[in-house]
Design a protein around this motif. Sequence first.
Motif, PDB file in Angstrom:
ATOM      1  N   LEU A  60       0.855  -1.184   0.000  1.00 56.10           N
ATOM      2  CA  LEU A  60       0.000   0.000   0.000  1.00 56.10           C
ATOM      3  C   LEU A  60       0.896   1.242   0.000  1.00 56.10           C
ATOM      4  O   LEU A  60       1.784   1.371   0.852  1.00 56.10           O
ATOM      5  N   TYR A  61       0.627   2.179  -0.910  1.00 60.96           N
ATOM      6  CA  TYR A  61       1.577   3.272  -1.154  1.00 60.96           C
ATOM      7  C   TYR A  61       0.921   4.652  -1.162  1.00 60.96           C
ATOM      8  O   TYR A  61       1.338   5.526  -1.901  1.00 60.96           O
ATOM      9  N   LYS A  62      -0.077   4.878  -0.362  1.00 62.64           N
ATOM     10  CA  LYS A  62      -0.783   6.153  -0.387  1.00 62.64           C
ATOM     11  C   LYS A  62       0.094   7.274   0.170  1.00 62.64           C
ATOM     12  O   LYS A  62       0.533   7.227   1.319  1.00 62.64           O
ATOM     13  N   LEU A  63       0.319   8.322  -0.641  1.00 59.61           N
ATOM     14  CA  LEU A  63       1.164   9.451  -0.252  1.00 59.61           C
ATOM     15  C   LEU A  63       0.374  10.698   0.124  1.00 59.61           C
ATOM     16  O   LEU A  63       0.948  11.640   0.678  1.00 59.61           O
ATOM     17  N   THR A  64      -0.915  10.725  -0.175  1.00 56.64           N
ATOM     18  CA  THR A  64      -1.666  11.969  -0.012  1.00 56.64           C
ATOM     19  C   THR A  64      -1.720  12.486   1.432  1.00 56.64           C
ATOM     20  O   THR A  64      -1.681  13.708   1.636  1.00 56.64           O
ATOM     21  N   PRO A  65      -1.790  11.639   2.480  1.00 58.70           N
ATOM     22  CA  PRO A  65      -1.764  12.211   3.837  1.00 58.70           C
ATOM     23  C   PRO A  65      -0.475  12.966   4.127  1.00 58.70           C
ATOM     24  O   PRO A  65      -0.510  14.051   4.723  1.00 58.70           O
ATOM     25  N   MET A  66       0.658  12.420   3.691  1.00 57.16           N
ATOM     26  CA  MET A  66       1.939  13.081   3.946  1.00 57.16           C
ATOM     27  C   MET A  66       2.118  14.306   3.052  1.00 57.16           C
ATOM     28  O   MET A  66       2.683  15.321   3.479  1.00 57.16           O
ATOM     29  N   LEU A  67       1.620  14.227   1.818  1.00 56.74           N
ATOM     30  CA  LEU A  67       1.681  15.391   0.941  1.00 56.74           C
ATOM     31  C   LEU A  67       0.794  16.510   1.471  1.00 56.74           C
ATOM     32  O   LEU A  67       1.182  17.692   1.440  1.00 56.74           O
ATOM     33  N   SER A  68      -0.375  16.164   1.985  1.00 53.27           N
ATOM     34  CA  SER A  68      -1.265  17.171   2.572  1.00 53.27           C
ATOM     35  C   SER A  68      -0.618  17.821   3.788  1.00 53.27           C
ATOM     36  O   SER A  68      -0.673  19.048   3.960  1.00 53.27           O
ATOM     37  N   ALA A  69       0.010  17.003   4.644  1.00 52.81           N
ATOM     38  CA  ALA A  69       0.676  17.555   5.819  1.00 52.81           C
ATOM     39  C   ALA A  69       1.808  18.497   5.421  1.00 52.81           C
ATOM     40  O   ALA A  69       1.994  19.557   6.032  1.00 52.81           O
ATOM     41  N   THR A  70       2.549  18.138   4.384  1.00 57.16           N
ATOM     42  CA  THR A  70       3.625  19.001   3.889  1.00 57.16           C
ATOM     43  C   THR A  70       3.069  20.329   3.388  1.00 57.16           C
ATOM     44  O   THR A  70       3.596  21.400   3.715  1.00 57.16           O
ATOM     45  N   CYS A  71       2.013  20.255   2.594  1.00 59.10           N
ATOM     46  CA  CYS A  71       1.433  21.485   2.025  1.00 59.10           C
ATOM     47  C   CYS A  71       0.806  22.358   3.106  1.00 59.10           C
ATOM     48  O   CYS A  71       0.977  23.588   3.102  1.00 59.10           O
ATOM     49  N   TYR A  72       0.078  21.749   4.051  1.00 60.22           N
ATOM     50  CA  TYR A  72      -0.563  22.527   5.102  1.00 60.22           C
ATOM     51  C   TYR A  72       0.455  23.210   6.002  1.00 60.22           C
ATOM     52  O   TYR A  72       0.301  24.385   6.368  1.00 60.22           O
ATOM     53  N   GLY A  76       0.744  27.226   6.151  1.00 64.25           N
ATOM     54  CA  GLY A  76       0.521  27.905   7.427  1.00 64.25           C
ATOM     55  C   GLY A  76       1.719  28.724   7.871  1.00 64.25           C
ATOM     56  O   GLY A  76       1.569  29.862   8.325  1.00 64.25           O
ATOM     57  N   SER A  77       2.912  28.158   7.728  1.00 57.82           N
ATOM     58  CA  SER A  77       4.110  28.892   8.160  1.00 57.82           C
ATOM     59  C   SER A  77       4.361  30.109   7.278  1.00 57.82           C
ATOM     60  O   SER A  77       4.767  31.167   7.774  1.00 57.82           O
ATOM     61  N   VAL A  78       4.108  29.991   5.977  1.00 55.20           N
ATOM     62  CA  VAL A  78       4.307  31.130   5.079  1.00 55.20           C
ATOM     63  C   VAL A  78       3.298  32.233   5.381  1.00 55.20           C
ATOM     64  O   VAL A  78       3.640  33.422   5.387  1.00 55.20           O
ATOM     65  N   LEU A  79       2.056  31.854   5.655  1.00 53.47           N
ATOM     66  CA  LEU A  79       1.036  32.852   5.976  1.00 53.47           C
ATOM     67  C   LEU A  79       1.357  33.604   7.261  1.00 53.47           C
ATOM     68  O   LEU A  79       1.034  34.789   7.396  1.00 53.47           O
ATOM     69  N   LEU A  80       2.006  32.933   8.210  1.00 51.32           N
ATOM     70  CA  LEU A  80       2.390  33.608   9.447  1.00 51.32           C
ATOM     71  C   LEU A  80       3.691  34.400   9.298  1.00 51.32           C
ATOM     72  O   LEU A  80       3.815  35.521   9.792  1.00 51.32           O
ATOM     73  N   ALA A  81       4.662  33.809   8.602  1.00 48.06           N
ATOM     74  CA  ALA A  81       5.990  34.431   8.533  1.00 48.06           C
ATOM     75  C   ALA A  81       6.031  35.622   7.579  1.00 48.06           C
ATOM     76  O   ALA A  81       6.815  36.556   7.807  1.00 48.06           O
ATOM     77  N   THR A  82       5.215  35.633   6.534  1.00 48.79           N
ATOM     78  CA  THR A  82       5.291  36.707   5.542  1.00 48.79           C
ATOM     79  C   THR A  82       4.949  38.079   6.133  1.00 48.79           C
ATOM     80  O   THR A  82       5.745  39.015   6.023  1.00 48.79           O
ATOM     81  N   PRO A  83       3.784  38.260   6.766  1.00 50.14           N
ATOM     82  CA  PRO A  83       3.526  39.595   7.334  1.00 50.14           C
ATOM     83  C   PRO A  83       4.489  39.960   8.448  1.00 50.14           C
ATOM     84  O   PRO A  83       4.892  41.126   8.575  1.00 50.14           O
ATOM     85  N   LEU A  84       4.889  38.973   9.272  1.00 48.17           N
ATOM     86  CA  LEU A  84       5.841  39.271  10.345  1.00 48.17           C
ATOM     87  C   LEU A  84       7.202  39.672   9.782  1.00 48.17           C
ATOM     88  O   LEU A  84       7.844  40.618  10.274  1.00 48.17           O
ATOM     89  N   GLY A  85       7.651  38.970   8.748  1.00 45.48           N
ATOM     90  CA  GLY A  85       8.945  39.283   8.152  1.00 45.48           C
ATOM     91  C   GLY A  85       8.952  40.637   7.464  1.00 45.48           C
ATOM     92  O   GLY A  85       9.912  41.417   7.600  1.00 45.48           O
ATOM     93  N   ILE A  86       7.893  40.945   6.712  1.00 50.54           N
ATOM     94  CA  ILE A  86       7.815  42.241   6.040  1.00 50.54           C
ATOM     95  C   ILE A  86       7.710  43.365   7.075  1.00 50.54           C
ATOM     96  O   ILE A  86       8.347  44.429   6.929  1.00 50.54           O
TER      97      ILE A  86
END
Length: 284
Positions: A60-72, A76-86
């Motif tokens: 069984l080779y389902k990757l979507t849970p890990m890909l979703s976790a990577t994307c989320y 989330g980190s980019v949405l938080l870090a971008t306004p703080l960094g700017i």
Amino acid sequence: MSLSRADRQLAVLLRGCALLAAALVLLILLFLLKESWPVLQHIALIRFVNDASWHPVEGLYKLTPMLSATCYSTLGSVLLATPLGIASALFSRYYAPSLLAGCYRRLIELLAGIPSVVCGFWGLTTLAPLIGHLHPPGVSLLTGILVLTLMILPTVALTADSALAAVPAAYLRGAAALGLSRWGLISGITLPAARSGITAGVMLAAGRAIGETMAMLMVAGNVVQQPHSLFDSVRTLTANIALEMAYATGDHRAALFVSGLALMFTVLLLVGTAELISRKRRYV
């Protein structure tokens, strides 16, 4: 206008460096494809999405849970870090006294130099218990997002500061001649002029967040499941490769290289999207 000999030599050198960089990326893609090929020969790509779970030993080779976790976690980190960094860059460039601004930049540079394992250790021993008091188990997607935010914040702040510093002085003198306020100068002149540099910094930070391994391995919980809440334990693709590559063989090992291919294509898609957005803004 004809170029001097030194200019021609520099142009040849830069072309060679650009070709070398492109060749390295291509070689990485070819290597990942070569190592993935044994499993791709007899397993359809759709199975990496439709299988019941990730259990390579059981086929069984389902990757979507890990890909979703990577994307989320990356989003989330980019949405938080971008306004703080700017905001950090704007503070040090336009609001802070010169002495304070210099000290502030040194602190941000120091933060950028902290190893990821140290950030992960702090998140595991300090941040995860605090979040666990709100909602067990503590090691979760939210913890990973906050740790990633801390790690990519210096990248966004320093690149935004460099982009703001590169705004031509003539723009600033023109704004002063027009009598613009400080915020008018920032919102109407410097931010639009530095937009491409800031966007590049955000994309660089997102690339680091996607590829982060050790910190996410320590604070995200390492449970292969589709996240439905910020408090769910998750496992990213990079953490999965780090955990399982040491003992993986055969199709299992090849499936981990498929994970690497998925990461590579995710980064290429991110870079392509950023370039498309940049071009649209350039011609608007």
